[in-house]
Scaffold this active site. Sequence first.
Site, PDB file in Angstrom:
ATOM      1  CD  GLU A 157      31.399  11.518  14.752  1.00 34.71           C
ATOM      2  OE1 GLU A 157      31.981  10.405  14.507  1.00 34.71           O
ATOM      3  OE2 GLU A 157      30.088  11.588  14.424  1.00 34.71           O
ATOM      4  CG  HIS A 179      31.307  16.380  11.220  1.00 34.50           C
ATOM      5  ND1 HIS A 179      31.105  15.901  10.370  1.00 34.50           N
ATOM      6  CD2 HIS A 179      30.627  15.875  12.328  1.00 34.50           C
ATOM      7  CE1 HIS A 179      29.748  15.512  10.392  1.00 34.50           C
ATOM      8  NE2 HIS A 179      29.502  15.336  11.717  1.00 34.50           N
ATOM      9  CG  HIS A 224      25.565  17.898  11.196  1.00 36.94           C
ATOM     10  ND1 HIS A 224      24.864  17.766  12.423  1.00 36.94           N
ATOM     11  CD2 HIS A 224      26.501  17.222  10.881  1.00 36.94           C
ATOM     12  CE1 HIS A 224      25.487  16.590  12.835  1.00 36.94           C
ATOM     13  NE2 HIS A 224      26.434  16.314  12.298  1.00 36.94           N
ATOM     14  CD  GLU A 240      34.378  29.762  -5.705  1.00 38.91           C
ATOM     15  OE1 GLU A 240      35.465  30.656  -5.272  1.00 38.91           O
ATOM     16  OE2 GLU A 240      33.645  29.749  -4.671  1.00 38.91           O
ATOM     17  CG  HIS A 252      26.276  12.542   9.825  1.00 38.91           C
ATOM     18  ND1 HIS A 252      26.356  11.593  10.751  1.00 38.91           N
ATOM     19  CD2 HIS A 252      26.455  13.576  10.316  1.00 38.91           C
ATOM     20  CE1 HIS A 252      26.907  12.024  12.182  1.00 38.91           C
ATOM     21  NE2 HIS A 252      26.951  13.406  11.711  1.00 38.91           N
TER      22      HIS A 252
HETATM   23  O1  2HA Z   1      26.776  15.731  17.501  1.00 43.34           O
HETATM   24  O2  2HA Z   1      28.050  15.920  14.484  1.00 43.34           O
HETATM   25  O3  2HA Z   1      28.682  13.398  14.068  1.00 43.34           O
HETATM   26  C1  2HA Z   1      28.137  15.745  16.715  1.00 43.34           C
HETATM   27  C2  2HA Z   1      28.059  15.107  15.636  1.00 43.34           C
HETATM   28  C3  2HA Z   1      28.227  13.583  15.403  1.00 43.34           C
HETATM   29 ZN    ZN Z   2      27.761  14.957  12.558  1.00 42.63          ZN
END
Ligand code: 2HA
Ligand code: ZN
Length: 275
Positions: A116, A140, A142, A170, A211
């Site tokens: 990414e 980033h 998940h 909050e 995602h």
């Molecule tokens: O595998 O999270 O978006 C890495 C990620 C791709």
């Molecule tokens: Zn990801």
Amino acid sequence: MKILDAEFVKGFIRLCDDGFKQNWHERNGGNLSYRIKQEEVESVREELTSDAPWQPIGTTVKGLSGECFMVTGSGKYFRNVILEPEVNSCIIEIDESGENYKILWGLSKGGRPTSELPSHLMNHEVKKAATGGAHRVIYHAHPTNIIALTFVLPLEDEVFTRELWEMATECPVVFPSGVGVVGWMVPGGREIAVATSELMKKYDVAIWAHHGLFASGEDFDLTFGLMHTVEKSAEILVKVLSIRPDKLQTITAGNFRDLARDFKVTLPEEFLYEK
Ligand code: 2HA
Ligand code: ZN
């Protein structure tokens, strides 16, 4: 100074470990990048090498030319960063054109920076410009509950912002500008990077439907804390919706205006619609 003794490297590693322990990083899921301060680059210069080849980023980030970043490696597992940081992460430099990067340290057993990278760097470019250079971290992950909500709530900034704000007093203080939502897109490329960085002009948080989540902040604590707060709020909402589909009572638009006044935050009226 040795790279692994530098405070920014310790902070980077700690965030990876904390994120894994939150269950936000199954397998190689998620990625992290930090825009390194010039004095921090100088402090670890002895361990940086410049003989690696320039390689294309896949997009153009002219606003980051000459900057250095610490980033996780593509396909690497967050849970392994604390064990072997030099294998699972790297330090890269961006060239003058903003189109290429070069590895200065790390990925010692081979590999590439995060898949990414275009999204990370385009978000950094937008945030650097929007915050006068204050924002340095793009994260980033998940997180389960935010992802779950992208199957049942309309994929609209106004709906996600308002529903998440309502779940904890909050929240509007932690993310007063709200959250943006990107509909499902193929990850890893320039197209999703453009869509995400467009939202980052306005927000510090962008949800990728089905995602995960991107968060931006000045340092590791603020960025991790933002991710944590958004996901906790999503968890409460999932629980509420699991108990019954409607709320008996909630924080009202009027309550939010009172909160904004006393906490001296600006809450955009677009999120304070009557239901
Ligand atoms: O595998 O999270 O978006 C890495 C990620 C791709
Ligand atoms: Zn990801």
